[in-house]
Motif scaffolding. Structure first.
Motif, short mmCIF file in Angstrom:
data_model
loop_
_atom_site.label_atom_id
_atom_site.label_comp_id
_atom_site.label_asym_id
_atom_site.label_seq_id
_atom_site.Cartn_x
_atom_site.Cartn_y
_atom_site.Cartn_z
N GLU A 1 -0.71 7.48 -0.57
CA GLU A 1 -0.03 8.08 -1.70
C GLU A 1 0.52 9.42 -1.23
OE1 GLU A 1 -1.19 7.68 -6.20
OE2 GLU A 1 -2.30 9.33 -5.31
N PRO A 2 1.82 9.69 -1.42
CA PRO A 2 2.42 10.87 -0.78
C PRO A 2 1.84 12.20 -1.22
CG PRO A 2 3.96 9.82 -2.31
CD PRO A 2 2.81 8.89 -2.16
N GLU A 3 1.37 12.31 -2.45
CA GLU A 3 0.89 13.61 -2.93
C GLU A 3 -0.58 13.85 -2.65
OE1 GLU A 3 3.22 14.64 -6.89
OE2 GLU A 3 2.95 12.48 -6.66
N THR A 4 -1.40 12.80 -2.74
CA THR A 4 -2.84 12.99 -2.59
C THR A 4 -3.38 12.53 -1.24
OG1 THR A 4 -3.39 10.79 -3.47
CG2 THR A 4 -3.08 12.59 -5.07
N GLY A 5 -2.60 11.69 -0.56
CA GLY A 5 -3.09 11.13 0.69
C GLY A 5 -4.05 9.98 0.52
N ALA A 6 -4.31 9.57 -0.73
CA ALA A 6 -5.24 8.47 -0.98
C ALA A 6 -4.67 7.16 -0.42
CB ALA A 6 -5.49 8.33 -2.48
N VAL A 7 -5.55 6.31 0.06
CA VAL A 7 -5.15 4.99 0.55
C VAL A 7 -5.00 4.05 -0.65
CG1 VAL A 7 -5.77 3.01 1.98
CG2 VAL A 7 -6.30 5.32 2.75
N ARG A 8 -3.82 3.50 -0.81
CA ARG A 8 -3.53 2.61 -1.94
C ARG A 8 -3.02 1.26 -1.44
NH1 ARG A 8 -5.96 5.54 -5.95
NH2 ARG A 8 -4.86 7.48 -6.45
N LEU A 9 -3.09 0.29 -2.31
CA LEU A 9 -2.52 -1.02 -2.03
C LEU A 9 -1.02 -0.97 -2.25
CD1 LEU A 9 -3.01 -4.09 -1.50
CD2 LEU A 9 -3.14 -4.36 -3.98
N GLY A 10 -0.24 -1.44 -1.28
CA GLY A 10 1.21 -1.49 -1.44
C GLY A 10 1.62 -2.64 -2.35
N ARG A 11 2.55 -2.36 -3.26
CA ARG A 11 2.98 -3.38 -4.22
C ARG A 11 4.49 -3.55 -4.27
NH1 ARG A 11 -1.11 -3.74 -8.71
NH2 ARG A 11 -2.80 -2.33 -8.15
N PHE A 12 5.24 -2.45 -4.05
CA PHE A 12 6.67 -2.44 -4.32
C PHE A 12 7.48 -2.32 -3.04
CE2 PHE A 12 4.60 -0.57 -8.11
CZ PHE A 12 4.90 -1.60 -9.00
N GLY A 13 8.73 -2.80 -3.09
CA GLY A 13 9.60 -2.77 -1.93
C GLY A 13 9.52 -4.08 -1.16
N TRP A 14 10.50 -4.32 -0.31
CA TRP A 14 10.58 -5.58 0.41
C TRP A 14 9.37 -5.83 1.31
CZ3 TRP A 14 13.57 -9.42 -0.87
CH2 TRP A 14 14.75 -9.17 -1.57
N LYS A 15 8.72 -4.74 1.74
CA LYS A 15 7.54 -4.90 2.59
C LYS A 15 6.31 -4.27 1.96
CE LYS A 15 9.95 -5.85 6.84
NZ LYS A 15 9.76 -6.07 8.28
N ALA A 16 6.31 -4.18 0.62
CA ALA A 16 5.16 -3.65 -0.11
C ALA A 16 4.72 -2.31 0.43
CB ALA A 16 3.99 -4.65 -0.07
N SER A 17 5.69 -1.41 0.65
CA SER A 17 5.39 -0.12 1.27
C SER A 17 5.27 1.02 0.26
CB SER A 17 6.47 0.23 2.29
OG SER A 17 7.74 0.33 1.67
N LYS A 18 5.30 0.70 -1.03
CA LYS A 18 5.14 1.71 -2.07
C LYS A 18 4.03 1.25 -3.02
CE LYS A 18 8.66 3.95 -0.37
NZ LYS A 18 8.80 3.08 0.82
N ALA A 19 3.19 2.21 -3.43
CA ALA A 19 1.99 1.85 -4.18
C ALA A 19 2.18 1.87 -5.69
CB ALA A 19 0.85 2.81 -3.80
N THR A 20 3.00 2.78 -6.18
CA THR A 20 3.13 2.99 -7.62
C THR A 20 4.60 3.13 -7.98
OG1 THR A 20 3.03 5.40 -7.44
CG2 THR A 20 0.92 4.23 -7.68
N LEU A 21 4.88 3.07 -9.27
CA LEU A 21 6.25 3.27 -9.72
C LEU A 21 6.71 4.70 -9.45
CD1 LEU A 21 6.25 1.22 -13.04
CD2 LEU A 21 7.13 0.57 -10.79
N ARG A 22 5.80 5.65 -9.54
CA ARG A 22 6.14 7.03 -9.21
C ARG A 22 6.52 7.14 -7.74
NH1 ARG A 22 4.93 12.25 -11.03
NH2 ARG A 22 4.56 13.80 -9.40
N HIS A 23 5.73 6.54 -6.88
CA HIS A 23 5.98 6.53 -5.44
C HIS A 23 7.33 5.88 -5.14
CE1 HIS A 23 4.16 5.35 -1.23
NE2 HIS A 23 5.21 6.13 -1.13
N GLN A 24 7.57 4.70 -5.74
CA GLN A 24 8.82 3.98 -5.53
C GLN A 24 10.02 4.80 -6.01
OE1 GLN A 24 9.45 1.09 -4.05
NE2 GLN A 24 11.61 0.94 -4.62
N THR A 25 9.89 5.41 -7.18
CA THR A 25 10.99 6.19 -7.75
C THR A 25 11.32 7.39 -6.88
OG1 THR A 25 10.38 5.52 -9.99
CG2 THR A 25 11.70 7.51 -9.77
N ALA A 26 10.31 8.15 -6.48
CA ALA A 26 10.55 9.35 -5.67
C ALA A 26 11.16 8.99 -4.33
CB ALA A 26 9.24 10.11 -5.48
#
Length: 1022
Positions: free
Chosen positions: A785-810
């Protein structure tokens, strides 16, 4: 010695002197419209297969390439033929199984005065329709070699470039001798070069010897180039392409970062903007320098966890942002939802419709019997200022399950933010009245006080609590006490002379509810709003004792009933069937059960998605400029608004034509360091940004365009002998060619909140440690996660490289639009992730607006599956999206499972109970994805690594909504599937599947035609 001025060994556009055709559908669809370089005009033939369009070049020409832009009514089979006498024809190309859209037919060898497109078979019941056809002669210019401005020439890039002047200028034929090529380099703005009226006219500049050039400026007269190429050569014979301009604007056009080192530079015309030739006042050049050439930036690797060790689930919210439904202690059911102002009603399409003999029916042509399309209705659209004072809350208190209640009552409150006129709500579809088609209801409800004149604004209630103890908010509260009396109907839906009297409500009664917003000029003015005061809203159905349900229309006259659970792709918030022909807007609807205040959050987020982050302007007319967005965009970007890539919240326009700019897609890039590690490119970063503005807001061309160079093709054969052409675009970089690159299409924005709400454990449970019998594995991607550094499950993007809608949007704001945010505070974050946190923050989107976009994405709903037929009256043509063969769809669904497509495209999942939005909690959804990475084979591999996702691995794309792709795009010829938009239809998309999906693809390939069409019908129902 200078090279011969008529160096015509490069491809040249041919200019017809006229065009003729076998027929035209009507006067404004003449053959001339196919050669006028106007995208809004077209040739349309009569409605038979044996039709043709002929171009006359005035003299015999060699034809090596033909470019055709088809309207939706295209030829599936046709011939390209040449002739010298317009009577005896030679076929130079036979085209079978054409997909329409934009076709570039190259490698031709024809000679003749006339070129003819001779139709063999149409794709629709209409004729053939061509927007533009253009022929070319000569070999194409070599693809741009990807010149790196830092490498080929010895120049001092620490200093500004200096002017350099060609020795001579030559050109194709000129309008008159007073407009010679030399006039374009004489330093005078009152003289000019002017060509004859030829699309393929050219002007070239000879520097006498190889010369480094970093900058070029064109000062056009009114007759400018709409489409042209800049080419370079060392000998005046062999040319390579430096830049390609597909949308010239005239005036002054500047080209930076040219990186050229050649003796000759040529401007080669392709399409004129006027009926005259091309005309240039002046052309200037400079050597490469600090003012015109991109410098290298510091780069560092994108950071991904090595594994899922330390994985943290997304935080759960104890309470939702807004409560949608709750039960009082006595058993009263309280349902709340949000309404927005709409222009028209849900069953109003572009054509009047009625049963035969009972009113106008414009849906069928009385002579031909063919369906008629007079355009869409105006139901799912967004009225001007939709985000401002035009949403409100709706509340239903239902005591049907209260012990001892034998005559249930619905108590209805509205929570309006501006003055409303009383009433304004319609209940119970008027299904018993012939002629009630577009709209019509039985009952307006009963006001508590019929004498009330104005319903003043009412504050929104607290979660889980009533605004008043007895549920009656005041004089404007409505009550619904009975099911209205109505005419009885016969088997055909017509009154049979009997009457069914009113009766008490009972659990299970289906009530159509249609609110409206009728305010007053004074009431709106009090809010500083001078816009409209009268709006309708959506049509919902409320089931007594249960709540809201998505609906579809049955006989008689599309009466509303609940959709079956198995059709609810997006759960209880699925978007109901659309009978307004507004398919263009089907991916822009909120969840059916969006909350009273969440609907306002939805429209505010939509406003931002449609806002230009340079000008603040909304892309739809009549809407206020958003001042907070003005000037937020960086100097380089791909597009200025989210909606410019995600067309109508769907996919980006597919790569279909040679030289097409790809700035509405995303080109991901990387360089390789000495250890072979992938890092962002020193000039491009992680994404190529193709557009630029000067500090004064003038568009600039910095040579970072990526265009379609051409297509690699191969063919496959299906079991019944059908040949499928598979093609993928190849890319041409105007600047440096990265070691690794991947073309990515924008993905649909529907249902993203539901995917965010799926528990991590459910997704991880589907990952396999060993392949199954088909070789299917499934691997999760993990991200920081870009702001906290927490390890998250990837869900979004062609290679599941974004964890949340906030992450994807930014990430999208930064990479595609050059807009910074709290997660990515500096534009260097795209090139130097390691230095991102320490870089000085640059002005960017506010926290509130970033949150607003993220919440909008969470609230965009998913269309219900169209697997059941609707009840259109006899004689009324169904809308395209409702031409459903339920048995075929059902058979296709079984085949889909039998082919084991669902091993990756998981049919059903359930969301968790902790999302911030109640709309997303505990929903059974049918996304047809497992959100895992799979090896899709070498044919789809891009070599780009993102965490656990190797170059051959892709996240399983959700299939929900895929059947609406053409409607949402508005033009099926612009649609593309798969990560780079290569597949022009679903059959091609399936045939590209390899790797873990190879055996499923083989099963599809071996299907009979009947079974294959059933599978496709199932997919198109989603």
């Amino acid at each position: 010695m200078a090279a011969p001025p008529q160096a015509a060994t490069t491809e040249t556009a041919l200019t017809p002197v006229s065009a003729s055709a076998s027929s035209m559908e009507r006067g404004d669809l003449s053959a001339a419209a196919a050669i006028d370089h106007n995208e809004s005009t077209r040739w349309g033939s009569g409605f038979t297969d044996d039709q043709y369009l002929t171009l006359d070049f005035g003299k015999s020409e060699t034809i090596t390439r033909v470019h055709i832009e088809w309207e939706n009514a295209h030829a599936t089979q046709y011939l390209l033929q040449v002739s010298d006498n317009n009577a005896d024809w030679v076929t130079i190309k036979s085209v079978d199984n054409s997909q329409g859209g934009t076709e570039d037919l190259s490698g031709l060898s024809g000679q003749g005065r006339y070129l003819r497109m001779k139709g063999i078979k149409r794709s629709t019941q209409y004729g053939y329709s061509i927007i533009e056809i253009q022929a070319f002669s000569g070999p194409p210019a070599a693809p741009q070699p990807g010149t790196d401005p830092q490498q080929p020439v010895q120049v001092d890039l620490s200093k500004p470039g200096v002017a350099v002047k060609p020795v001579t200028a030559t050109s194709s034929a000129v309008e008159n001798q007073g407009m010679s090529a030399a006039m374009a380099i004489d330093g005078k703005l009152n003289t000019r070069w002017g060509s004859t009226s030829e699309d393929g006219a050219w002007i070239q500049f000879d520097f006498g010897a190889k010369t480094p050039v970093g900058y070029m400026k064109l000062v056009w007269e009114n007759a400018y180039g709409k489409e042209y190429a800049l080419r370079v050569s060392d000998d005046g014979q062999t040319w390579s392409q430096l830049r390609y301009v597909s949308a010239g604007k005239g005036g002054t056009e500047e080209f930076f970062n040219l990186g050229a080192n050649a003796r000759y530079i040529r401007l080669q015309g392709v399409a004129r903007a006027t009926q005259y030739g091309y005309s240039l006042f002046e052309v200037e050049f400079k050597t490469p320098g600090s003012d015109n050439t991109l410098a290298d930036a510091t780069t560092s690797a994108l950071k991904f966890p090595a594994s899922g060790s330390g994985l943290a689930a997304l935080p759960a919210a104890a309470e939702p942002l807004e409560t949608l439904q709750f039960t009082l202690p006595d058993g009263t059911l309280v349902t709340r939802f949000g309404a927005r102002g709409l222009a028209r009603h849900g069953r109003e399409r572009g054509e009047e419709w009625n049963e035969i003999g009972y009113g106008p029916n414009e849906t069928v042509d009385a002579v031909t019997g063919l369906p008629v399309d007079k355009g869409p209705g105006n139901y799912l659209t967004f009225v001007a200022q939709y985000f401002k004072n035009r949403t409100w809350g709706f509340e239903i208190l239902d005591n049907s399950r209260v012990a001892g209640v034998t005559k249930p009552t619905l108590t209805v409150n509205q929570y309006n933010t501006v003055d409303f006129l009383p009433g304004g709500v319609a209940f119970f579809r008027g299904f018993d009245r012939v002629g009630v088609t577009g709209y019509g209801w039985m009952n307006p409800g009963e006001l508590v006080d019929r004498n009330v004149a104005i319903c003043k604004p009412v504050p929104y209630p607290a979660n889980g609590k009533l605004a008043s103890a007895d549920g009656v908010n005041g004089a404007c509260t409505l009550r619904v006490k009975d099911y209205p009396g109505h005419d009885d109907l016969d088997a055909n839906g017509f009154p049979n002379g009997k009457n069914i009297p009113a009766r008490p409500l009972v659990v299970g009664d289906v009530i159509e509810v249609s609110p409206s917003m009728f305010s007053t000029p004074d009431g709106m003015a009090a809010k500083g709003d001078s816009g409209g005061v009268r709006y309708y809203s959506a049509e919902w159905i409320y089931v007594v004792g249960s709540g809201l349900k998505p609906w579809y229309g049955v006989q008689p006259r599309l009466n509303s009933v609940p959709l079956p659970e198995e059709t609810l792709s997006g759960g209880q918030g699925s978007v109901s069937y659309n009978y307004s022909d507004n398919g263009l807007f089907m991916f822009q609807q909120p969840h059916n059960n969006a909350g009273m205040q969440n609907i306002q959050r939805f429209v505010e987020g939509r406003r931002l998605v449609h806002t230009n982050f340079t000008t603040g302007d909304h892309n739809e007319p009549g809407n206020d400029r958003y001042l907070q967005a003005v000037g937020l965009q960086g100097p380089r970007f791909n597009q200025s608004a989210c909606i410019a890539c995600h067309v109508n919240n769907g996919r980006s326009v597919a790569p279909t034509a040679t030289n097409q700019r790809l700035d509405s897609m995303s080109v991901r890039v990387a360089m390789l360091n000495a250890a072979g590690q992938q890092l962002p490119h020193p000039q491009y970063g992680s994404v190529v940004q193709m557009n630029a503005f000067s500090t004064s807001g003038v568009p600039q061309n910095w040579g970072t365009n990526v265009n379609v160079a051409g297509f690699e093709t191969n063919t496959s054969k299906l079991a019944d002998g059908t040949v499928v052409e598979l093609r993928k675009p190849t890319l041409a970089f105007e600047g440096a060619v990265p070691a690794v690159y991947s073309l990515r299409a924008a993905q649909p924005m529907i249902g993203m909140g539901l995917l965010e709400a799926i528990p991590e454990a459910d997704i991880l449970a589907r990952a396999r440690t060993a392949p199954d019998a088909d070789g299917v594995m499934g691997v999760a991607n993990f991200v920081f996660e870009p702001e906290t550094g927490a390890v998250r499950l990837g869900r979004f993007g062609w290679k599941a490289s974004k964890a949340t809608l906030r992450h994807q949007t930014a990430a999208a704001l930064l990479a595609d639009m050059g807009v910074t945010s709290a997660p990515y505070p500096n534009r260097s974050c795209t090139t130097d992730p390691a230095g991102c946190a320490a870089a000085a923050p640059q002005p960017g989107i506010s926290e509130a607006d970033l949150q607003s976009i993220s919440r909008y994405l969470a609230l965009v709903g998913v269309p219900a599956q169209r697997s059941i037929a609707s009840g259109f009256p006899k004689g009324v043509a169904p809308l395209d999206e409702h031409r459903v063969d339920a048995q075929q769809v059902s058979a296709g669904a079984k085949l889909f499972q039998g082919m084991r497509c669902a091993a990756c495209h998981t049919a059903e999942m359930k969301t968790g109970s902790g999302h911030l939005f109640a709309e997303l909690r505990n929903q059974t959804i049918r996304p047809y994805t497992d959100l895992l990475l799979h090896d899709m084979g070498a044919g789809l591999a891009d070599k780009l690594v993102e965490g656990q996702a190797q170059g051959n691995m892709w996240r399983t794309s959700p299939l929900w909504g895929i059947g609406y792709t053409d409607k949402v795009m508005g033009n099926s010829s612009k649609v593309g599937y798969l990560h780079d938009g290569r597949a022009r239809n679903l059959t091609e998309a399936i045939m590209w599947h390899g790797g873990e999906a190879d055996r499923a693809r083989q099963r599809f390939q071996n299907l009979s035609k009947t079974d294959r069409e059933a599978v496709l019908a199932f997919l198109k129902s989603l």
